[in-house]
Design a protein around this motif. Structure first.
Motif, PDB file in Angstrom:
ATOM      1  N   CYS A 297     -11.006   3.980  -7.152  1.00  0.00           N
ATOM      2  CA  CYS A 297     -10.783   2.575  -6.809  1.00  0.00           C
ATOM      3  C   CYS A 297     -11.016   1.713  -8.049  1.00  0.00           C
ATOM      4  O   CYS A 297     -11.788   2.070  -8.939  1.00  0.00           O
ATOM      5  CB  CYS A 297     -11.734   2.137  -5.700  1.00  0.00           C
ATOM      6  SG  CYS A 297     -11.465   2.972  -4.110  1.00  0.00           S
ATOM      7  N   CYS A 298     -10.340   0.577  -8.100  1.00  0.00           N
ATOM      8  CA  CYS A 298     -10.547  -0.346  -9.206  1.00  0.00           C
ATOM      9  C   CYS A 298     -11.970  -0.906  -9.150  1.00  0.00           C
ATOM     10  O   CYS A 298     -12.598  -0.917  -8.084  1.00  0.00           O
ATOM     11  CB  CYS A 298      -9.521  -1.475  -9.150  1.00  0.00           C
ATOM     12  SG  CYS A 298      -7.827  -0.934  -9.550  1.00  0.00           S
TER      13      CYS A 298
ATOM     14  N   SER B 183     -14.548   2.860  -1.437  1.00  0.00           N
ATOM     15  CA  SER B 183     -13.651   3.654  -0.609  1.00  0.00           C
ATOM     16  C   SER B 183     -14.132   3.618   0.835  1.00  0.00           C
ATOM     17  O   SER B 183     -15.272   3.986   1.136  1.00  0.00           O
ATOM     18  CB  SER B 183     -13.602   5.097  -1.117  1.00  0.00           C
ATOM     19  OG  SER B 183     -12.775   5.889  -0.287  1.00  0.00           O
TER      20      SER B 183
ATOM     21  N   LEU C  73     -14.466  -2.326  -6.067  1.00  0.00           N
ATOM     22  CA  LEU C  73     -14.000  -1.891  -4.756  1.00  0.00           C
ATOM     23  C   LEU C  73     -14.724  -0.617  -4.344  1.00  0.00           C
ATOM     24  O   LEU C  73     -15.257   0.111  -5.176  1.00  0.00           O
ATOM     25  CB  LEU C  73     -12.489  -1.642  -4.778  1.00  0.00           C
ATOM     26  CG  LEU C  73     -11.605  -2.799  -5.242  1.00  0.00           C
ATOM     27  CD1 LEU C  73     -10.135  -2.396  -5.181  1.00  0.00           C
ATOM     28  CD2 LEU C  73     -11.855  -4.053  -4.411  1.00  0.00           C
TER      29      LEU C  73
ATOM     30  N   SER D 204       0.829  -1.205   0.000  1.00  0.00           N
ATOM     31  CA  SER D 204       0.000   0.000   0.000  1.00  0.00           C
ATOM     32  C   SER D 204       0.861   1.252   0.000  1.00  0.00           C
ATOM     33  O   SER D 204       0.584   2.220  -0.694  1.00  0.00           O
ATOM     34  CB  SER D 204      -0.923  -0.001   1.223  1.00  0.00           C
ATOM     35  OG  SER D 204      -1.651   1.206   1.306  1.00  0.00           O
TER      36      SER D 204
ATOM     37  N   ASN E 199      -7.120  -3.205  -4.096  1.00  0.00           N
ATOM     38  CA  ASN E 199      -7.591  -3.496  -2.746  1.00  0.00           C
ATOM     39  C   ASN E 199      -6.512  -3.173  -1.710  1.00  0.00           C
ATOM     40  O   ASN E 199      -5.343  -3.507  -1.891  1.00  0.00           O
ATOM     41  CB  ASN E 199      -7.981  -4.976  -2.655  1.00  0.00           C
ATOM     42  CG  ASN E 199      -8.820  -5.269  -1.421  1.00  0.00           C
ATOM     43  OD1 ASN E 199      -9.458  -4.376  -0.864  1.00  0.00           O
ATOM     44  ND2 ASN E 199      -8.832  -6.520  -0.991  1.00  0.00           N
TER      45      ASN E 199
ATOM     46  N   LYS F  47      -9.219   4.192   2.030  1.00  0.00           N
ATOM     47  CA  LYS F  47      -8.635   3.021   1.386  1.00  0.00           C
ATOM     48  C   LYS F  47      -9.671   2.381   0.469  1.00  0.00           C
ATOM     49  O   LYS F  47     -10.874   2.493   0.696  1.00  0.00           O
ATOM     50  CB  LYS F  47      -8.164   1.994   2.418  1.00  0.00           C
ATOM     51  CG  LYS F  47      -6.951   2.413   3.230  1.00  0.00           C
ATOM     52  CD  LYS F  47      -6.519   1.289   4.155  1.00  0.00           C
ATOM     53  CE  LYS F  47      -5.315   1.695   4.981  1.00  0.00           C
ATOM     54  NZ  LYS F  47      -4.136   1.945   4.149  1.00  0.00           N
ATOM     55  N   CYS F  48      -9.182   1.721  -0.564  1.00  0.00           N
ATOM     56  CA  CYS F  48     -10.068   0.957  -1.437  1.00  0.00           C
ATOM     57  C   CYS F  48     -10.177  -0.463  -0.886  1.00  0.00           C
ATOM     58  O   CYS F  48      -9.157  -1.111  -0.637  1.00  0.00           O
ATOM     59  CB  CYS F  48      -9.522   0.938  -2.866  1.00  0.00           C
ATOM     60  SG  CYS F  48      -9.591   2.556  -3.678  1.00  0.00           S
ATOM     61  N   ARG F  49     -11.415  -0.908  -0.688  1.00  0.00           N
ATOM     62  CA  ARG F  49     -11.631  -2.216  -0.074  1.00  0.00           C
ATOM     63  C   ARG F  49     -12.653  -3.016  -0.864  1.00  0.00           C
ATOM     64  O   ARG F  49     -13.524  -2.471  -1.544  1.00  0.00           O
ATOM     65  CB  ARG F  49     -12.125  -2.048   1.374  1.00  0.00           C
ATOM     66  CG  ARG F  49     -11.145  -1.367   2.317  1.00  0.00           C
ATOM     67  CD  ARG F  49      -9.851  -2.154   2.467  1.00  0.00           C
ATOM     68  NE  ARG F  49     -10.098  -3.535   2.817  1.00  0.00           N
ATOM     69  CZ  ARG F  49     -10.258  -3.979   4.069  1.00  0.00           C
ATOM     70  NH1 ARG F  49     -10.188  -3.131   5.087  1.00  0.00           N
ATOM     71  NH2 ARG F  49     -10.473  -5.256   4.304  1.00  0.00           N
TER      72      ARG F  49
ATOM     73  N   ASP G 183      -6.535   5.643  -1.340  1.00  0.00           N
ATOM     74  CA  ASP G 183      -7.171   6.331  -2.461  1.00  0.00           C
ATOM     75  C   ASP G 183      -7.159   7.850  -2.309  1.00  0.00           C
ATOM     76  O   ASP G 183      -7.792   8.558  -3.080  1.00  0.00           O
ATOM     77  CB  ASP G 183      -8.607   5.835  -2.665  1.00  0.00           C
ATOM     78  CG  ASP G 183      -9.538   6.249  -1.538  1.00  0.00           C
ATOM     79  OD1 ASP G 183      -9.040   6.670  -0.474  1.00  0.00           O
ATOM     80  OD2 ASP G 183     -10.765   6.145  -1.721  1.00  0.00           O
TER      81      ASP G 183
ATOM     82  N   CYS H 166      -6.078   3.032 -11.479  1.00  0.00           N
ATOM     83  CA  CYS H 166      -7.024   2.832 -10.386  1.00  0.00           C
ATOM     84  C   CYS H 166      -6.289   2.229  -9.196  1.00  0.00           C
ATOM     85  O   CYS H 166      -5.201   1.669  -9.333  1.00  0.00           O
ATOM     86  CB  CYS H 166      -8.199   1.947 -10.817  1.00  0.00           C
ATOM     87  SG  CYS H 166      -7.743   0.245 -11.241  1.00  0.00           S
ATOM     88  N   VAL H 167      -6.903   2.343  -8.024  1.00  0.00           N
ATOM     89  CA  VAL H 167      -6.278   1.890  -6.779  1.00  0.00           C
ATOM     90  C   VAL H 167      -6.772   0.478  -6.454  1.00  0.00           C
ATOM     91  O   VAL H 167      -7.975   0.232  -6.415  1.00  0.00           O
ATOM     92  CB  VAL H 167      -6.626   2.854  -5.626  1.00  0.00           C
ATOM     93  CG1 VAL H 167      -5.958   2.402  -4.335  1.00  0.00           C
ATOM     94  CG2 VAL H 167      -6.199   4.271  -5.978  1.00  0.00           C
TER      95      VAL H 167
END
Length: 210
Positions: free
Chosen positions: A186-187, A192, A190, A29, A169, A196-198, A173, A166-167
């Motif tokens: 985010c990809c 935000s 996913l 990350s 997992n 963070k992108c989750r 972000d 894109c960001v």
């Protein structure tokens, strides 16, 4: 129904507690965040003689002569002028308008002759090929594609690989610099959460079970 997820940071029990070691996920990350930071960092100046320029806006010829890049069209030096290869060719060091209504005419480049659709004449005596409709440029004794390299003091330098679009997992972000913060996409799939992108299925597995 839109689900909202909130993550809280774990607190240390006391001041003497040891911090948790950085995991591989956290390390990735951090590295990814550093790469994405290049999206918001100002473009570096390059030198051309006594002038500085942005390589996205100008091209430096012979380490001293700047020609503009207009709407993605790289203008090329011909004598003391800059020209677009869609409108002119450079015969030795003289501009010649291109006729699109008749057959292509051979032009001169010192002792050589060339078709403007296939080559450009640089410095009045050096031919570089046109590849996929884009002229390559001279750097010392070589020709190079300007989309891949820059030329400074006769030396080629590769243009950096663009950062990811894109960001992934667990990636951060939000990237902040002295100029402010920028939110990155985010990809697909996913969301935000807490900057963070989750993957929502990892946060609430029951919501993804069918």
């Amino acid at each position: 129904m839109v689900r909202h997820f909130c993550l809280s940071r774990p607190a240390y029990k006391n001041a003497t507690s040891k911090p948790t070691p950085i995991t591989m996920t956290r390390l990735l990350s951090i590295v990814f965040t550093a790469l994405l930071a290049s999206l918001v960092i100002a473009e570096d100046h390059l030198s051309c003689g006594s002038s500085n320029y942005f390589p996205s806006q100008y091209t430096c010829f012979d380490d001293s002569f700047l020609c503009p890049i207009i709407n993605g069209d790289i203008y090329i030096r011909c004598g003391d002028a800059c020209y677009s290869t869609s409108l002119y060719s450079c015969s030795n060091t003289t501009l010649k308008p291109i006729s699109h209504s008749g057959p292509e005419v051979l032009e001169d480049c010192s002792d050589s002759r060339f078709y403007p659709s296939q080559y450009v004449c640089l410095d009045g005596d050096f031919l570089c090929p046109v590849l996929n409709g884009t002229a390559t440029l001279r750097c010392g004794a070589a020709c190079y594609p300007p989309a891949q390299y820059t030329c400074t003091n006769g030396q080629l330098s590769p243009i950096g690989v663009p950062p990811p679009t894109c960001v992934p997992n667990f990636g951060q972000d939000e990237v902040c610099t002295a100029q402010g913060c920028t939110l990155l996409p985010c990809c697909p799939g996913l969301i935000s959460v807490a900057s963070k992108c989750r993957d929502p299925c990892e946060l609430a597995p029951s919501s993804c079970n069918h």
